[in-house]
Design an enzyme around this catalytic site. Structure first.
Site, short mmCIF file in Angstrom:
data_model
loop_
_atom_site.label_atom_id
_atom_site.label_comp_id
_atom_site.label_asym_id
_atom_site.label_seq_id
_atom_site.Cartn_x
_atom_site.Cartn_y
_atom_site.Cartn_z
N ALA A 10 4.78 33.57 81.09
CA ALA A 10 3.72 33.20 80.15
C ALA A 10 3.14 31.82 80.43
O ALA A 10 2.11 31.45 79.87
CB ALA A 10 4.25 33.24 78.72
N GLU B 222 17.76 18.89 81.06
CA GLU B 222 16.48 18.88 81.77
C GLU B 222 16.25 17.52 82.42
O GLU B 222 16.67 16.49 81.88
CB GLU B 222 15.34 19.23 80.82
CG GLU B 222 15.35 20.67 80.38
CD GLU B 222 15.36 21.64 81.55
OE1 GLU B 222 14.41 21.61 82.36
OE2 GLU B 222 16.33 22.41 81.68
N ARG C 215 -0.73 23.68 87.92
CA ARG C 215 -0.82 23.08 89.25
C ARG C 215 -1.37 24.03 90.32
O ARG C 215 -1.72 23.60 91.41
CB ARG C 215 0.56 22.54 89.67
CG ARG C 215 0.88 21.20 89.04
CD ARG C 215 2.31 20.78 89.29
NE ARG C 215 3.25 21.51 88.45
CZ ARG C 215 4.57 21.47 88.61
NH1 ARG C 215 5.10 20.76 89.58
NH2 ARG C 215 5.36 22.14 87.79
N ASP D 227 8.32 32.90 88.60
CA ASP D 227 7.71 32.20 89.73
C ASP D 227 8.71 31.88 90.84
O ASP D 227 8.61 30.86 91.51
CB ASP D 227 7.01 30.92 89.23
CG ASP D 227 7.94 30.02 88.42
OD1 ASP D 227 9.12 30.37 88.24
OD2 ASP D 227 7.48 28.96 87.96
N ASN E 192 5.27 26.23 92.22
CA ASN E 192 4.44 25.64 91.17
C ASN E 192 3.03 25.32 91.63
O ASN E 192 2.13 25.15 90.81
CB ASN E 192 5.10 24.35 90.65
CG ASN E 192 6.37 24.66 89.89
OD1 ASN E 192 6.39 25.54 89.02
ND2 ASN E 192 7.45 23.98 90.23
N ARG F 55 -35.04 64.41 124.88
CA ARG F 55 -35.63 63.10 125.11
C ARG F 55 -36.97 63.33 125.81
O ARG F 55 -37.21 64.42 126.37
CB ARG F 55 -34.72 62.26 126.00
CG ARG F 55 -34.54 62.87 127.37
CD ARG F 55 -33.59 62.09 128.27
NE ARG F 55 -33.56 62.70 129.59
CZ ARG F 55 -32.49 62.74 130.36
NH1 ARG F 55 -31.36 62.21 129.96
NH2 ARG F 55 -32.56 63.30 131.54
C1 UD1 Z 1 12.97 25.59 83.88
C2 UD1 Z 1 14.35 25.22 83.34
C3 UD1 Z 1 15.02 24.25 84.32
C4 UD1 Z 1 15.12 24.89 85.69
C5 UD1 Z 1 13.74 25.33 86.16
C6 UD1 Z 1 13.84 26.13 87.43
C7 UD1 Z 1 14.13 25.25 80.93
C8 UD1 Z 1 14.00 24.45 79.70
N1 UD1 Z 1 14.20 24.58 82.06
O1 UD1 Z 1 12.20 24.39 83.92
O2 UD1 Z 1 16.34 23.94 83.85
O3 UD1 Z 1 15.70 23.98 86.60
O4 UD1 Z 1 13.11 26.19 85.17
O5 UD1 Z 1 12.56 26.40 87.92
O6 UD1 Z 1 14.16 26.46 80.85
N2 UD1 Z 1 7.62 30.17 80.43
C9 UD1 Z 1 7.23 31.06 79.46
N3 UD1 Z 1 6.95 30.60 78.22
C10 UD1 Z 1 7.06 29.30 77.89
C11 UD1 Z 1 7.47 28.39 78.88
C12 UD1 Z 1 7.75 28.85 80.14
O7 UD1 Z 1 7.11 32.26 79.72
O8 UD1 Z 1 6.81 28.97 76.74
C13 UD1 Z 1 7.91 30.67 81.76
C14 UD1 Z 1 7.03 30.12 82.85
O9 UD1 Z 1 5.91 30.95 83.07
C15 UD1 Z 1 7.96 30.11 84.05
C16 UD1 Z 1 9.33 29.93 83.44
O10 UD1 Z 1 9.22 30.27 82.09
O11 UD1 Z 1 7.96 31.34 84.75
C17 UD1 Z 1 9.85 28.51 83.59
O12 UD1 Z 1 8.99 27.66 82.89
P1 UD1 Z 1 8.65 26.21 83.42
O13 UD1 Z 1 7.78 25.54 82.46
O14 UD1 Z 1 8.19 26.30 84.81
O15 UD1 Z 1 10.10 25.56 83.33
P2 UD1 Z 1 10.59 24.33 84.15
O16 UD1 Z 1 10.12 23.11 83.50
O17 UD1 Z 1 10.30 24.53 85.58
CA CA Z 2 8.91 26.00 87.06
#
Ligand code: UD1
Ligand code: CA
Length: 480
Positions: free
Chosen positions: A14, A161, A19, A109, A234, A446
């Site tokens: 979601a 985190e 980026r 991702d 990302n 032709r």
């Molecule tokens: C998250 C983890 C982190 C880990 C990292 C690995 C948490 C709090 N942190 O951080 O520990 O090292 O992934 O990549 O989980 N997403 C949703 N809904 C939301 C937020 C995010 O569906 O409300 C999805 C995003 O689309 C993505 C995934 O969750 O596929 C991870 O979200 P992202 O914001 O990238 O988390 P990170 O900060 O990377």
């Molecule tokens: Ca991520």
């Protein structure tokens, strides 16, 4: 112990993916023949879960459309606002109802993650009787990732985190990949107690680990040896890196199975492509979709094949082929364009600067040079002379032509469809064929040649041509 079927695999997709700087949802960006999300779903499906849930939010219409088309068994769940990974999983579980048994959660991702690694995570989780098992790895650069905190004995106590971590915690190299196996009931209960008390003001899924530990449950980690496989994407730089890595993995599997890849650096093969042993792929070649190479088939250099079947021992050189079927020992190119509906039988030849579409070319028949074959059926052992065109379009509709067996179409023919050129017939060079040619006939269509003697000396006097003509005339006269 083999892993049981999980109650669900929940894929988080979601997020906004800012980026990527794209109008396309981040998880729909493509590598090696599938969007990122497609690779994650393939890994998830390898576990044969009871339910496959995808949390969607940003650009959800695109993601829902993709799921409906390619993964109808996946259930999209809409997360109305992006309140964090914990909120995303909570939203999913509200939709599915309580899930008893193992629930696997993965980020959407991470396209390099293999199904085998997820299965190993589930095996460790169930074998150790954990409430939660986190997939971890040691990253050369852990910046941005959640860090794994362990107590003296090594048991996992929490994930912190990056933004919320102390300098000592940031020094930890072991990171949270973003893939987990949970006990479904304990997960649902713990998610109710996750707060937004952190640097991002979000509900962190990672807080569930500390909560379950606090309740006295077992938390474990499965350390993946290959950190490359666990990388997330990302931005488009990471996407290109992931594509390179996935491509390397695909090429390696083909090579180990008996396919020669002459230059892995310039060869790109989709994950969906299949090839038999002794197939050879030359430099600069891209194989897409449902393309298949038969035993001993050779493709390239510089060829792009999409959804094309290449028969055993066929050769395709400098060609672009889309939805074509190339028979065994057939030869294509150099510089050929085979469009959808092209079917070449055994030993057929499509040569240089030839384009085909909806064209059936029979066994051993040849279209060697500079020709367009559209909407045509050519029998066996026939030859189409250089620079001929199957004129298939009358400006409104397409029409079909038939060339029989052992026909010799002369060079520079216009075969105006619909027309049939019978078995064993010939057509003269430069003919415009607008009527059927009976079997065994010679068609001449032709203008008759007319020579106007002395024209150049009379009408182009003083030119080099006139001088050459005069010299030739004098020499002929002297010789008489
Ligand atoms: C998250 C983890 C982190 C880990 C990292 C690995 C948490 C709090 N942190 O951080 O520990 O090292 O992934 O990549 O989980 N997403 C949703 N809904 C939301 C937020 C995010 O569906 O409300 C999805 C995003 O689309 C993505 C995934 O969750 O596929 C991870 O979200 P992202 O914001 O990238 O988390 P990170 O900060 O990377
Ligand atoms: Ca991520």
């Amino acid at each position: 112990m083999s892993a049981s079927r999980p109650a669900a695999v929940v894929v988080l997709a979601a997020g906004e993916g800012t980026r990527m700087k794209s109008r396309t949802s981040k998880v729909l960006h493509e590598l090696c023949g599938r969007p990122m999300l497609g690779h994650v779903l393939a890994a998830g499906r390898a576990l044969e879960p009871e339910r496959l849930v995808v949390v969607v939010g940003h650009r959800r219409e695109q993601v829902i459309d993709y799921l409906a088309g390619e993964h109808p068994a996946a259930e999209p769940v809409v997360q109305e606002y992006q309140g964090g990974t914990g909120h995303a999983v909570r939203t999913a579980l509200e939709q599915t109802g309580e899930l008893s048994g193992t629930v696997v959660v993965t980020n959407g991702d991470h396209p390099l993650l293999r199904g085998e690694t997820l299965a190993e995570l589930v095996r460790v989780h169930e074998g150790d009787g954990n409430a939660v098992t986190v997939l971890t790895t040691e990253m050369p650069d852990a910046t941005g990732y959640g860090r794994i905190l362990r107590e003296e004995g090594g048991a996992v106590t929490a994930i912190v985190e990056h933004k919320d971590a102390t300098p000592e915690q940031r020094a930890v190299r072991e990171i949270n990949v973003g893939m987990y196996a949970f006990d479904g009931a304990l997960l649902a209960d713990a998610l109710k107690r996750v707060t937004t008390d952190n640097a991002n003001g979000e509900e962190y899924l990672t807080d569930v680990i500390g909560i379950l530990r606090g309740d006295g449950h077992r938390a474990g980690a499965f350390l993946a040896a290959d950190w490359v496989e666990t990388q997330g994407v990302n931005d488009r730089v990471q996407l290109a890196q992931a594509r390179r890595q996935l491509n390397d993995r695909i090429l390696e599997a083909h090579m180990r199975a008996g396919v020669t890849v002459v230059d892995p650096a310039t060869t790109w093969i989709d994950v969906t492509v299949t090839a038999e042993r002794d197939a050879v792929v030359h430099p600069g070649t891209q194989l897409h979709g449902a393309t298949h190479l038969g035993e001993g088939a050779e493709v390239g250099p510089n060829s792009t094949l999409t959804d094309t079947r290449v028969g055993a021992d066929a050769k395709v050189v400098n060609a672009v082929c889309v939805e074509a079927e190339i028979g065994p020992e057939a030869s294509v190119g150099p510089y050929a364009y085979l469009r959808p509906g092209t079917r070449l039988a055994r030993k057929a030849k499509i040569g240089t600067y030839v384009e085909t579409k909806n064209a059936e070319v029979g066994e051993g028949s040849k279209v060697p040079h500079l020709t367009y074959v559209g909407d045509a059926t050519i029998g066996t052992g026939s030859n189409i002379g250089a620079s001929s065109v199957f004129v298939n379009y009358d400006g409104v509709r397409k029409h079909h032509s038939v060339v029989g067996d052992h026909v010799k179409v002369g060079s520079d023919n216009m075969i105006v469809a619909p027309v049939t050129i019978g078995d064993g017939s010939y057509t003269a060079a430069g003919s415009v064929i607008v009527q059927d040619v009976p079997p065994g006939a010679m068609a001449v269509a032709r203008g008759k040649q007319r020579n106007i003697e002395g024209w150049v000396e009379r009408r182009r006097a003083g030119t080099p041509a006139a001088e050459a003509a005069e010299a030739a005339r004098r020499a002929a006269e002297a010789g008489e």
